[in-house]
Design an enzyme around this catalytic site. Structure first.
Site, PDB file in Angstrom:
ATOM      1  N   PHE A  45     -10.462  -7.592  14.229  1.00 48.67           N
ATOM      2  CA  PHE A  45      -9.605  -8.142  13.156  1.00 48.67           C
ATOM      3  C   PHE A  45      -9.456  -6.868  12.199  1.00 48.67           C
ATOM      4  O   PHE A  45     -10.283  -6.494  11.666  1.00 48.67           O
ATOM      5  CB  PHE A  45     -10.122  -9.332  12.669  1.00 48.67           C
ATOM      6  CG  PHE A  45      -8.984  -9.887  11.508  1.00 48.67           C
ATOM      7  CD1 PHE A  45      -7.852 -10.158  11.605  1.00 48.67           C
ATOM      8  CD2 PHE A  45      -9.399  -9.851  10.329  1.00 48.67           C
ATOM      9  CE1 PHE A  45      -6.964 -10.626  10.889  1.00 48.67           C
ATOM     10  CE2 PHE A  45      -8.511 -10.140   9.069  1.00 48.67           C
ATOM     11  CZ  PHE A  45      -7.384 -10.581   9.796  1.00 48.67           C
ATOM     12  N   GLN A  46      -8.085  -6.691  12.087  1.00 49.83           N
ATOM     13  CA  GLN A  46      -7.733  -5.588  10.960  1.00 49.83           C
ATOM     14  C   GLN A  46      -8.567  -4.274  11.550  1.00 49.83           C
ATOM     15  O   GLN A  46      -8.715  -3.681  10.525  1.00 49.83           O
ATOM     16  CB  GLN A  46      -8.062  -5.986   9.575  1.00 49.83           C
ATOM     17  CG  GLN A  46      -7.241  -7.346   9.412  1.00 49.83           C
ATOM     18  CD  GLN A  46      -6.871  -7.521   7.697  1.00 49.83           C
ATOM     19  OE1 GLN A  46      -7.825  -7.246   7.154  1.00 49.83           O
ATOM     20  NE2 GLN A  46      -5.954  -7.929   7.340  1.00 49.83           N
TER      21      GLN A  46
ATOM     22  N   GLU B 130       0.851  -1.224   0.011  1.00 44.57           N
ATOM     23  CA  GLU B 130      -0.079  -0.020   0.001  1.00 44.57           C
ATOM     24  C   GLU B 130       0.983   1.318   0.022  1.00 44.57           C
ATOM     25  O   GLU B 130       0.431   2.262  -0.304  1.00 44.57           O
ATOM     26  CB  GLU B 130      -1.015  -0.024   1.306  1.00 44.57           C
ATOM     27  CG  GLU B 130      -1.955  -1.146   1.079  1.00 44.57           C
ATOM     28  CD  GLU B 130      -1.713  -2.472   1.369  1.00 44.57           C
ATOM     29  OE1 GLU B 130      -0.424  -2.687   2.094  1.00 44.57           O
ATOM     30  OE2 GLU B 130      -2.744  -3.175   1.740  1.00 44.57           O
TER      31      GLU B 130
ATOM     32  N   MET C 165      24.540   8.864   1.253  1.00 42.99           N
ATOM     33  CA  MET C 165      24.573  10.148   2.100  1.00 42.99           C
ATOM     34  C   MET C 165      24.861   9.861   3.342  1.00 42.99           C
ATOM     35  O   MET C 165      25.243  10.703   4.127  1.00 42.99           O
ATOM     36  CB  MET C 165      23.010  10.610   1.801  1.00 42.99           C
ATOM     37  CG  MET C 165      22.807  12.056   2.242  1.00 42.99           C
ATOM     38  SD  MET C 165      24.146  13.168   1.616  1.00 42.99           S
ATOM     39  CE  MET C 165      22.990  13.864   0.250  1.00 42.99           C
TER      40      MET C 165
ATOM     41  N   LYS D 177     -17.293  -0.885   6.995  1.00 36.84           N
ATOM     42  CA  LYS D 177     -17.752  -2.000   6.038  1.00 36.84           C
ATOM     43  C   LYS D 177     -19.263  -2.106   5.888  1.00 36.84           C
ATOM     44  O   LYS D 177     -19.953  -2.369   4.949  1.00 36.84           O
ATOM     45  CB  LYS D 177     -17.136  -3.669   6.509  1.00 36.84           C
ATOM     46  CG  LYS D 177     -17.742  -4.466   5.480  1.00 36.84           C
ATOM     47  CD  LYS D 177     -16.930  -5.793   5.348  1.00 36.84           C
ATOM     48  CE  LYS D 177     -17.528  -6.707   4.506  1.00 36.84           C
ATOM     49  NZ  LYS D 177     -16.581  -7.597   3.872  1.00 36.84           N
TER      50      LYS D 177
END
Lengths: 165, 585
Positions: free
Chosen positions: B126-127, B64, B493, B176
Site C-alpha cells: 500500500f502506497q 505535495e 499563450m 518506515k
C-alpha cells in the site's frame, strides 16, 4: 563511429540504473554494456560500447561524468587498447562430418569446445567483436546455431595508462 | 527546552535515537528554518519527531506539488536549500513536477520521501512507489537510505550535493522501519562532506582565462549574455563590474533577469523568443559573445544552424555538459561563475585592458538604432486593459522592489519584459520546465522568507487554478502575498500560438466556467478584488498593495486578444522576429 567507454563508479545500489537511465533519457546509443565489481569491492567498472559523432560522444562522456556516483570515465578508443568479448554458442553436431567441421572451425578461431551433448557442442570463444561476428557467420554456414550468448565487450588501455582511483 | 536538548537528556545514557529523531536532528544540524510537506503513513514517525522540536517549522501544504514549489521559491529568494517532506506513493509522486522544475532551473532542494518498510519493498505494498526510480531523470542525485545509522550522513550528503557545483534537487528515500521507535542507533553526523566521486571545479583554468580575455580585448562588437548562473552564484555585483569595465552591452536570459539591473544603461533587455530586438540583434551581429552561466537553450537560440555565425563564443559555466551542448564554444571555461568573473577582472587589469573607444562607440551607436524600434512596447488605447499596463502599474506602485513570482504563460513574459528587476533573486519563475501552478506556492515560500517585502504572484486564470488550493495554506500561516491574475478568459499563450500558427483554431484554449475569483478568495478568508476598467486600475492596485496583513487576490480582466511581442519567427535566426503583428524586425 564506434567507441568503447570505460567507467569507474561507486558500487552502490542504483548506480547502474543511473547510467542506463542517462543513455535512454538522452537518446544515446548502447551497443553493449558490461558491469562487475572490481578488486576493490566498493567500486564497479562498466564498459559501454556505443556510437555517435564527436559531438554526441563529448556529451556522453560529460553527462556520465556528471553523475555523482561516477569517479572516472575514459574513451578507450582514443588510444591503443585491448578489447575482448566472450561468446558461448551451442551448435548442432549430429554426425561425424558436422562434429569434425565444428571442431575444425573452433580450432581455427582458437576457441574451445566446453561442453558436449548428444547432438550439440557448446563452444567458447574470446576476441573482439569482429572476430566473434566472423566466427558466428562461419559456423552458421556449416551447421545450425541453436543458441548463442555474448558478454558484450570489455576493454583496457595498453601500456602504462590505467583507470583507477 | 528545545528538541535537541530534550532528546539528548532523555537518551543521554544510551546515546541512541530513532531514525525519525535522527532525521530531525540532522535537519537541525543543516540549520533549516522550514520544511514543507504533507503527512502520511510512512512518515508519521518523522512528523511525531517534528512535533516535539522547535528548531524549525513545518508548513503544511494542501498538495505535495505545492510543497516542492514553496521550498523552491524559498530557495530562489534566499539561496538556501529548500526542504520537502512527503509520504510514500502518491505523496512522493506528487512531488515529481516540483522536483523537475527545480532540476531544470538548478535549484538546491532536498526532498525526503517516506517508503514502505524494507521487508515490503517490491511487493506492491500500500502506497509503495519506487520514488528513487520515478525521480531519477529529474534529480541531481538520490539516496535509498537503508539503515538507521546511515540517516544523518545521508542527509548531510544530500544537502552538500544539492547546493554545491551546479545546484539541484536530491531525493532521500526513507523506509518506515528505519524510522520507527523500536529501531535505534547512534547519531553521528559529518557536516564537512567529502566524496571521492564528486569534486566540482571551482576555479577556471588560467589558460582559458587568458584566452578569454584576449578574445574580449580584441572584440569590436562584444555582447555579455548572462543567465541564471549569475543569480544562483550571487555574482551580480561582479557581473556589473565586468560589464562596466568593458562598457559592453549586456543581455540577460529569462532566468538571469536582475543579474544586471534592468535599469542599468548597459542593459539591452532579455534575449530569446520574447526578448528585445536590440538584444537579439546584438547577439546576431556580435563578434565575441561572453556567455556567463547561461546554457544556449532553444528558447534563446532559435534555429541553432543559424545562430550567431560570426561570433567567437566564450562560455563560462560550472557544468561542463552545458558547454558545447547546443552551440559550440570556442573558448570553454569551467568554474564557479563568481570565481571566474573575479579571474577575468584580474586578468583584464593584469593585461592593462583599454576599451577600444572607436569600436565601442560605433557598436553602441548601432545598438541604439535597434533600440529605437522600441520593440518591447504596446498601445493602451481607450478600451480593455492591456496586460502590459498592469505590469507597469505594479512596477510603479512597488517601486520596482517587489519579489515577483510568476506562473507560466503570457503574463510571465509580460512581467519579464515590463518589470525591470534591479536585483537578482527578485524575479522567480519556472524558466526551464515552464510549470503552470508554480507561481502561488513559490510566492508563499518567498513571503515566509521575507514577510516585510512585497511579494507578488503574477498569474493568469489558467495557471492560478493549477495550485489554487494553496489559498488555504496562506490562511493557515498568514502569508499575505498579492496575487495579480491577468484574466483573459483563455490560455493566452496557447491561444497566441493557435492564432499565429494554427489558423486561429482555439482548440481547448478557452477557459469556460471560470470561478468567481473574488468570492473564491473570500471563501478562504482573503480579500478579493476585481478590476475591469482602466480608470480604476492604478487606484485599486495601490489599495491592494496597501493591505498589509491579508492576502489580496486581484482579478484583472485584461484584453484577451493581446499577444506577446516581439516574438522570434520559428526556425529563423535569433534575430528573425515579429516586432508587432505583421511587422518584422
Amino acid at each position: 563511429m564506434r567507441r568503447i567507454l570505460a567507467i569507474l563508479l561507486e558500487n552502490e545500489p542504483g548506480s547502474l540504473s543511473r547510467i542506463v537511465g542517462l543513455f535512454s533519457q538522452r537518446a544515446f546509443n548502447i551497443e553493449s554494456l558490461t558491469v562487475a565489481p572490481t578488486e576493490d569491492a566498493s567500486l564497479s567498472r562498466i564498459t559501454i560500447a556505443t556510437s555517435g559523432d564527436d559531438r554526441v560522444l563529448e556529451q556522453i562522456v560529460k553527462q556520465v561524468n556528471k553523475l555523482i556516483d561516477v569517479i572516472k570515465i575514459t574513451d578507450l578508443t582514443e588510444r591503443s587498447h585491448i578489447e575482448r568479448e566472450l561468446l558461448l554458442i551451442k551448435v548442432l553436431a549430429m554426425n561425424e562430418k558436422s562434429r569434425t567441421e565444428v571442431k575444425r572451425i573452433t580450432d581455427i578461431f582458437r576457441g574451445s569446445i566446453v561442453d558436449i551433448g548428444k547432438q550439440i557442442y557448446t563452444v567458447q570463444l574470446t576476441g573482439n567483436a569482429e572476430k566473434l561476428n566472423a566466427f558466428i557467420e562461419t559456423m552458421g554456414n556449416e551447421t545450425e546455431i541453436i543458441e548463442s550468448v555474448r558478454s558484450g565487450c570489455v576493454g583496457i588501455a595498453r601500456g602504462e595508462k590505467a583507470l583507477r582511483v | 527546552m528545545n528538541f535537541l536538548g530534550t532528546i539528548k537528556g532523555k537518551h543521554m545514557t544510551t546515546n541512541s535515537f530513532t531514525g525519525a529523531e535522527m532525521v530531525v536532528k540532522a535537519l537541525a544540524a543543516m540549520k533549516i528554518k522550514y520544511i514543507f510537506g504533507y503527512p502520511g503513513g510512512t512518515v508519521l514517525d518523522i512528523y511525531d519527531a517534528i512535533f516535539q522540536q522547535s528548531e524549525f517549522e513545518h508548513i503544511l501544504v494542501r498538495h505535495e506539488q505545492a510543497a516542492t514549489h514553496m521550498a523552491d521559491g524559498y530557495s530562489r529568494a534566499t539561496g538556501e536549500v529548500g526542504v520537502v517532506l512527503a509520504t510514500s506513493g502518491p505523496g512522493a509522486t506528487n512531488c515529481i513536477t516540483g522536483i523537475a522544475t527545480a532540476y531544470m532551473d538548478s535549484i538546491p532542494m532536498v526532498v525526503l520521501s517516506g517508503q514502505v518498510p524494507t521487508n515490503l519493498i517490491g511487493d506492491d505494498a500500500f502506497q509503495e512507489t519506487d520514488i528513487v526510480g520515478c525521480s531519477r531523470p529529474v534529480v541531481k542525485h538520490s539516496f535509498n537510505c537503508r539503515s538507521v545509522e546511515d540517516i544523518p550522513n545521508t542527509i548531510s550528503k544530500a544537502f552538500y550535493i544539492a547546493k554545491s557545483g551546479r545546484p539541484g534537487p536530491v531525493v532521500v528515500e526513507l523506509p518506515k522501519d528505519i524510522l520507527m521507535p523500536h529501531n535505534k542507533g547512534e547519531f553521528h553526523i559529518e557536516t564537512d562532506v567529502q566524496l571521492r566521486s564528486y569534486n566540482p571545479t571551482e576555479k577556471g583554468h588560467p589558460k582559458q582565462i587568458r584566452k578569454a580575455v584576449k578574445a574580449i580585448s580584441s572584440a569590436k562588437k562584444l555582447v555579455v549574455y548572462s543567465g541564471g548562473g549569475i543569480v544562483l552564484a550571487d555574482a551580480a555585483e561582479l557581473l556589473t563590474e565586468l560589464v562596466e569595465t568593458l562598457n559592453a552591452p549586456c543581455t540577460n536570459t529569462l532566468m538571469g533577469l536582475g543579474g544586471l539591473s534592468g535599469t542599468h544603461k548597459n542593459f539591452i533587455g532579455m534575449l530569446g523568443m520574447h526578448g528585445s530586438v536590440e538584444a537579439n540583434k546584438a547577439m546576431a551581429n556580435a563578434d565575441v559573445i561572453l556567455a556567463l552561466g547561461a546554457r544556449f537553450d532553444d528558447r534563446v537560440t532559435n534555429n541553432v544552424k543559424k545562430f550567431c555565425p560570426n561570433a567567437t563564443i566564450i562560455h563560462v559555466d560550472i557544468d561542463p555538459t552545458s558547454i558545447s551542448k547546443t552551440i559550440n564554444a570556442h573558448i570553454p571555461v569551467v568554474g564557479l561563475i563568481d570565481i571566474v568573473l573575479q579571474q577575468l577582472l584580474d586578468e583584464l587589469i593584469e593585461t592593462d585592458y583599454q576599451i577600444d573607444q572607436k569600436a565601442n562607440d560605433s557598436w553602441w551607436q548601432q545598438i541604439n538604432q535597434w533600440r529605437a524600434v522600441n520593440s518591447v512596447g504596446y498601445t493602451q488605447g481607450e478600451g480593455k486593459i492591456k496586460p502590459q499596463r498592469v505590469i507597469e502599474a505594479m512596477y510603479k506602485i512597488t517601486n520596482g522592489e517587489a519579489y515577483v513570482c510568476s506562473d507560466v504563460g503570457q503574463h510571465q513574459m509580460f512581467a519579464a519584459q515590463y518589470y525591470p528587476f534591479a536585483k537578482p533573486r527578485q524575479w522567480i519563475n519556472s524558466g526551464g520546465l515552464g510549470t503552470m501552478g508554480f507561481g502561488l506556492p513559490a510566492a508563499m515560500g518567498v513571503k515566509l522568507a521575507f514577510p516585510d517585502s512585497h511579494v507578488i504572484c503574477i498569474t493568469g486564470d489558467g495557471s492560478i487554478q493549477m495550485n489554487i488550493q494553496e489559498l488555504s495554506t496562506c490562511s493557515q500561516y498568514n502569508l499575505p502575498v498579492v496575487i495579480i491574475s491577468l484574466n483573459n478568459r483563455s490560455l493566452g499563450m496557447v491561444r497566441q500560438w493557435q492564432d499565429m500558427i494554427y489558423g486561429g483554431r482555439h482548440a481547448s484554449s478557452y477557459m469556460e466556467s471560470l470561478p468567481d475569483f473574488v468570492k473564491l478568495a473570500e471563501s478562504y478568508g482573503h480579500v478579493g478584488m476585481q478590476i475591469n476598467h482602466l480608470e480604476e486600475l492604478d487606484d485599486k492596485l495601490t489599495e491592494a498593495f496597501n493591505i498589509k496583513n491579508r492576502l489580496v487576490f486581484v482579478d484583472v480582466l485584461v484584453d484577451e486578444l493581446e499577444h506577446v511581442y516581439p516574438m522570434q519567427i520559428r526556425l529563423g535566426a535569433i534575430d528573425d522576429m515579429w516586432v508587432r503583428k505583421g511587422e518584422k524586425a
